[in-house]
Design an enzyme around this catalytic site. Structure first.
Site, mmCIF file in Angstrom:
data_model
loop_
_atom_site.group_PDB
_atom_site.id
_atom_site.type_symbol
_atom_site.label_atom_id
_atom_site.label_comp_id
_atom_site.label_asym_id
_atom_site.label_seq_id
_atom_site.Cartn_x
_atom_site.Cartn_y
_atom_site.Cartn_z
ATOM 1 N N GLU A 25 -0.748 -9.336 -1.212
ATOM 2 C CA GLU A 25 -2.176 -9.596 -0.968
ATOM 3 C C GLU A 25 -2.979 -9.478 -2.259
ATOM 4 O OE1 GLU A 25 -1.948 -6.720 2.211
ATOM 5 O OE2 GLU A 25 -2.965 -8.112 3.548
ATOM 6 N N ALA A 80 0.860 -1.182 0.000
ATOM 7 C CA ALA A 80 0.000 0.000 0.000
ATOM 8 C C ALA A 80 0.898 1.234 0.000
ATOM 9 C CB ALA A 80 -0.868 -0.015 1.256
ATOM 10 N N GLU A 140 4.400 -5.748 6.988
ATOM 11 C CA GLU A 140 3.651 -4.690 7.685
ATOM 12 C C GLU A 140 4.026 -4.557 9.156
ATOM 13 O OE1 GLU A 140 2.440 -6.748 5.494
ATOM 14 O OE2 GLU A 140 0.946 -5.771 4.216
ATOM 15 N N GLY A 175 0.504 -5.175 0.620
ATOM 16 C CA GLY A 175 -0.667 -5.154 -0.249
ATOM 17 C C GLY A 175 -0.366 -5.721 -1.635
HETATM 18 N N1 CAA Z 1 4.641 3.409 0.116
HETATM 19 C C1 CAA Z 1 5.145 4.612 -0.201
HETATM 20 N N2 CAA Z 1 6.444 4.826 -0.484
HETATM 21 C C2 CAA Z 1 7.261 3.759 -0.442
HETATM 22 C C3 CAA Z 1 6.807 2.471 -0.115
HETATM 23 C C4 CAA Z 1 5.424 2.309 0.155
HETATM 24 N N3 CAA Z 1 4.884 1.123 0.455
HETATM 25 N N4 CAA Z 1 7.847 1.630 -0.159
HETATM 26 C C5 CAA Z 1 8.914 2.353 -0.501
HETATM 27 N N5 CAA Z 1 8.566 3.651 -0.672
HETATM 28 C C6 CAA Z 1 9.432 4.752 -1.083
HETATM 29 C C7 CAA Z 1 10.528 5.036 -0.066
HETATM 30 O O1 CAA Z 1 10.091 5.919 0.936
HETATM 31 C C8 CAA Z 1 11.598 5.645 -0.951
HETATM 32 O O2 CAA Z 1 11.226 6.964 -1.187
HETATM 33 P P1 CAA Z 1 12.345 8.103 -1.357
HETATM 34 O O3 CAA Z 1 13.165 7.678 -2.540
HETATM 35 O O4 CAA Z 1 11.559 9.348 -1.541
HETATM 36 O O5 CAA Z 1 13.126 8.076 -0.073
HETATM 37 C C9 CAA Z 1 11.441 4.908 -2.275
HETATM 38 O O6 CAA Z 1 10.136 4.338 -2.244
HETATM 39 C C10 CAA Z 1 12.445 3.793 -2.479
HETATM 40 O O7 CAA Z 1 12.445 2.961 -1.321
HETATM 41 P P2 CAA Z 1 13.805 2.403 -0.672
HETATM 42 O O8 CAA Z 1 14.796 3.491 -0.556
HETATM 43 O O9 CAA Z 1 13.416 1.674 0.552
HETATM 44 O O10 CAA Z 1 14.287 1.415 -1.827
HETATM 45 P P3 CAA Z 1 14.911 -0.037 -1.703
HETATM 46 O O11 CAA Z 1 15.111 -0.481 -3.096
HETATM 47 O O12 CAA Z 1 16.031 -0.027 -0.752
HETATM 48 O O13 CAA Z 1 13.763 -0.946 -1.059
HETATM 49 C C11 CAA Z 1 11.583 -1.887 -0.756
HETATM 50 C C12 CAA Z 1 12.571 -1.202 -1.740
HETATM 51 C C13 CAA Z 1 12.108 -3.256 -0.368
HETATM 52 C C14 CAA Z 1 10.269 -2.004 -1.473
HETATM 53 C C15 CAA Z 1 11.455 -1.004 0.515
HETATM 54 O O14 CAA Z 1 11.170 0.320 0.136
HETATM 55 C C16 CAA Z 1 10.370 -1.444 1.450
HETATM 56 O O15 CAA Z 1 10.576 -2.320 2.251
HETATM 57 N N6 CAA Z 1 9.196 -0.768 1.388
HETATM 58 C C17 CAA Z 1 8.123 -0.993 2.309
HETATM 59 C C18 CAA Z 1 7.350 -2.219 1.955
HETATM 60 C C19 CAA Z 1 6.183 -2.376 2.892
HETATM 61 O O16 CAA Z 1 6.279 -2.201 4.076
HETATM 62 N N7 CAA Z 1 5.038 -2.735 2.305
HETATM 63 C C20 CAA Z 1 3.843 -2.874 3.063
HETATM 64 C C21 CAA Z 1 3.123 -1.579 3.013
HETATM 65 S S1 CAA Z 1 1.749 -1.559 4.111
HETATM 66 C C22 CAA Z 1 0.562 -2.479 3.345
HETATM 67 O O17 CAA Z 1 0.737 -2.951 2.257
HETATM 68 C C23 CAA Z 1 -0.663 -2.612 4.185
HETATM 69 C C24 CAA Z 1 -1.637 -3.530 3.648
HETATM 70 O O18 CAA Z 1 -1.752 -4.644 4.062
HETATM 71 C C25 CAA Z 1 -2.572 -3.090 2.627
#
Ligand code: CAA
Length: 691
Positions: A104, A62, A124, A101
């Site tokens: 999911e 998400a 998450e 998400g």
């Molecule tokens: N939402 C919004 N922005 C996100 C994001 C997300 N889910 N995931 C990453 N970003 C953004 C980061 O903030 C970063 O932004 P900036 O460049 O402005 O700083 C950019 O994307 C790149 O991210 P990383 O620097 O972390 O890049 P990476 O290549 O090192 O890692 C990744 C990529 C593994 C996807 C890592 O970003 C990550 O772990 N993201 C979070 C994933 C996560 O937690 N997903 C679950 C979300 S909650 C959800 O989905 C709830 C649900 O059940 C519906």
């Protein structure tokens, strides 16, 4: 431009998401998917649908930036329902990461295929929430309750092959997402594969219902590791619901738990931390064009606990290390410890025996300083005394090739003074690792007055390469982490002078969420740091402890007594008496102190010191201070860090409490810093400075 695009490949529709950088499920993606999948469901010439993503990754979850804001457009649940109701097979073709998400959504597709390098996960928990789009209900039905709990509570990533083995993927194949997706779709059409729906799977659920102790045992297993976090327990409750309720009911239960977590302070702090860690990598004013210096070979001086731990980080990343000691015996001891540490990891199944040998093989031990001549980076980890450090730097300046980076691992000393003894102060930097250096994630990258941009850029990139969280800080006594630690430790000692016992203070901080309190920490580090037996005359509690041989854990006694077998600490009446006597000898008045006051007296001075650090420009932003404290000292991430914690209670309150403490104690150090006063007066918070 639309974030969702459809391309026809004969009777197959290729739906692609394009929302850089990580294809998060932002409003545009949700709306686009809803509209296109709804249409394709009734388009007569489409027999199957393939879902792929452009760019570096499948959907990473998400859009976290939308959390806490009112929903706009279609909800993810509505999108998922359209997928579930689609009368044609939908195949998710995954590359990069399918997270949260994203996974999911893939679980609402009928089939999932991936390239071999793909990773899947439900992370998450790291944001203080749970997989709130059906993950807690779908995953147990696919992989079984226990595996699902592991995946959701550890929040780690699963490799494609492993995901295939556990039934989370239907196929792993070489190619692009498009080619492997289309190929599977043709197979699905040709073989008339049924529309496989996760919610209808029964096998794993029936087997799990027979395991009566499953959840009780699981709770016990994770209790220590998840202390203080809210999300793990909520995840367990949802997985229990996945067994005891039907799918729709389970989804409703999950949604309620998700919303409870989302509105919690803990999740707010963890989401704040997520962005803070990423923000710390952005350095305003740093010349990004400055070329990174190629770093292939590392030199480390000092094979003690610190030097050995640092060497392991680089060997773990496959980089060759030359480890230098002055004497053969010390070198052997250092190398033996490194092998022992690796062997312990192998015995626990964390690495293979082959990895033990490869990593040890990457570390060359020597007593010949000249061997450092061709290193690209040399890190000094010798005794913490300025004169010794200076002589080491003079020596390596003459030996190591021009252009190489010379780093000091000093915890407190002036990096500029060290740099000044070399002919290349622009190549000198502080790389402050935290003990145990092979485990703790923090690396303070200390920028000297003359350190060049390319040296800083290189060191920050190197931090990421060795899987550390690098935070750029400036030069001052103790930099960010230890300077704030000192502020806390000295106030903890003040509490002892006013009648608290060490275990009272430690209990309060442990209950707050710290891994240990100030006195347990002293015992671990050694109470004899800085103690001089020649001059010792019982003038401080530290001197009295050391005079009695209570140097800490290593001597089996310090502020606590330690069980020789289990190393469990227990309060010791001898220490309680020693403190009483000390206070009497020094005319200290003892009084009853509440837990709330203990917490205030330990934590508020940390915030105050953090404010001073900001005033002096030692940290770039308050959130960097929080990143330091979470990774270097185990500040509970669900409380964000000291600066976020201060914001959460309100800076006006912080100021008034500090004013009260400083007037009670007549202690200048407790007077609120000007920055704190200014922010409080304007009704602002530290987060206003964390841009
Ligand atoms: N939402 C919004 N922005 C996100 C994001 C997300 N889910 N995931 C990453 N970003 C953004 C980061 O903030 C970063 O932004 P900036 O460049 O402005 O700083 C950019 O994307 C790149 O991210 P990383 O620097 O972390 O890049 P990476 O290549 O090192 O890692 C990744 C990529 C593994 C996807 C890592 O970003 C990550 O772990 N993201 C979070 C994933 C996560 O937690 N997903 C679950 C979300 S909650 C959800 O989905 C709830 C649900 O059940 C519906």
């Amino acid at each position: 431009m639309s974030m969702v695009k459809v391309e026809k490949h004969n009777n197959i529709a290729l739906v692609s998401i394009n929302n850089p950088p990580v294809n998060a499920l932002s409003r545009g993606v949700r709306d686009g998917l809803y509209e296109e999948i709804e249409k394709l469901g009734t388009t007569t010439d489409t027999e199957a649908i393939v879902l792929i993503c452009d760019g570096r990754s499948f959907v990473a979850g998400a859009d976290i930036k939308e959390f806490g804001k009112p929903l706009q457009g279609r909800s993810l649940q509505e999108v998922q329902n359209i997928f579930r109701q689609c009368p044609k097979p939908i195949i998710a073709a995954i590359h990069g990461t399918a997270l949260g998400g994203g996974l999911e959504l893939a679980l609402c597709c009928h089939y999932r295929v991936a390239v071999p390098t793909a990773h899947l996960g439900l992370p998450e928990v790291h944001l203080g929430i749970l997989p709130g789009a059906g993950g807690t209900q779908m995953l147990p039905r696919v992989v079984g309750a226990e595996k699902a709990l592991d995946i959701m509570i550890n929040g780690g990533m699963i490799k494609a092959k492993e995901a295939l083995d556990m039934g989370l993927l239907d196929k792993v194949a070489e190619g692009t997402p498009q080619t492997i997706g289309l190929e599977f779709a043709q197979h699905a059409i040709g073989s008339r594969l049924p529309l496989k729906k996760v919610e209808e799977l029964q096998d794993k659920k029936s087997a799990d219902l027979k395991k009566t102790d499953l959840f009780e045992n699981y709770r016990k297993k994770i209790a220590r590791k998840t202390r203080g976090f809210l999300a793990p327990e909520a995840i367990i409750k949802c997985v229990e619901a996945s067994l005891n309720m039907d799918f729709e009911e389970g989804l409703k239960f999950e949604q309620q738990e998700f919303l409870n977590l989302l509105s919690s302070n803990e999740s707010a702090a963890q989401r704040y931390y997520f962005f803070s860690e990423r923000q710390a990598k952005k350095i305003p004013g740093l010349d990004k064009k400055a070329p990174n210096i190629p770093v292939k070979k590392i030199g480390i001086i000092g094979a003690g606990t610190m030097g050995g731990g640092i060497a392991m980080n680089f060997a773990n990343a496959g980089m060759p290390v030359t480890l230098v000691e002055r004497e053969k015996e010390a070198l052997k001891k250092g190398l033996d410890t490194i092998r022992k540490n690796y062997q312990r990891s192998a015995d626990r199944g964390k690495i293979t025996q082959e990895q033990v040998d490869t990593r040890c093989g990457l570390i060359e031990g020597t007593i010949d300083f000249e061997r450092l001549h061709n290193c690209d980076l040399v890190i000094e980890a010798v005794f913490e005394l300025m004169e010794i450090k200076k002589s080491v730097f003079k020596k390596i300046d003459a030996i190591v090739k021009p252009g190489a980076i010379l780093a000091t691992n000093t915890s407190f000393l002036d990096v500029n003074e060290i740099a000044a003894v070399t002919k290349r102060p622009e190549s000198v930097i502080g790389l402050h690792f935290f003990s145990p250096a092979n485990i703790m994630k923090l690396l303070e990258v200390v920028r000297g007055e003359k350190t060049s941009d390319d040296v800083i850029n290189t060191c920050l990139a190197l931090a990421a390469k060795i899987k550390k969280v690098g935070v750029l800080v400036g030069v001052c006594h103790g930099f960010v982490g230890n300077r704030i630690l000192e502020a806390r430790q000295s106030q903890a000692m003040n509490l002892i002078y006013q009648g608290c016992l060490p275990w009272d203070v430690d209990r309060v901080l442990f209950n707050f969420g710290m891994p240990m309190g100030p006195f347990a920490m002293n015992d671990l580090a050694g109470n004899d740091i800085g103690w001089d037996p020649e001059k010792s005359n019982g003038a401080t509690i530290q001197e009295r402890l050391c005079e009695q041989g209570r140097k800490g854990q290593k001597t089996g006694a310090g502020f606590y007594s330690y069980d020789p077998q289990t190393r469990q600490p227990s309060p010791d009446p001898i220490v309680a008496n020693m403190i009483k006597e000390f206070n009497q000898d020094n005319g200290h008045k003892e009084r009853k102190i509440s837990d709330e006051e203990i917490l205030d007296r330990c934590l508020l001075p940390m915030v105050n010191e953090g404010a001073k650090i900001m005033e002096e420009g030692i940290a770039l932003r308050p959130s960097d201070i929080d990143v330091v404290w979470v990774n270097g000292y185990g500040w509970p991430v669900y409380k964000g860090g000291p600066m976020h914690w201060a914001d959460s209670i309100g800076l006006d309150k912080v100021v008034s409490k500090l004013e009260k403490l400083s007037s009670e104690d007549q202690n200048e150090n407790l007077k609120p810093a000007p920055l704190l006063l200014e922010l409080a007066k304007k009704g602002k918070s530290f987060s206003d400075l964390s841009q």
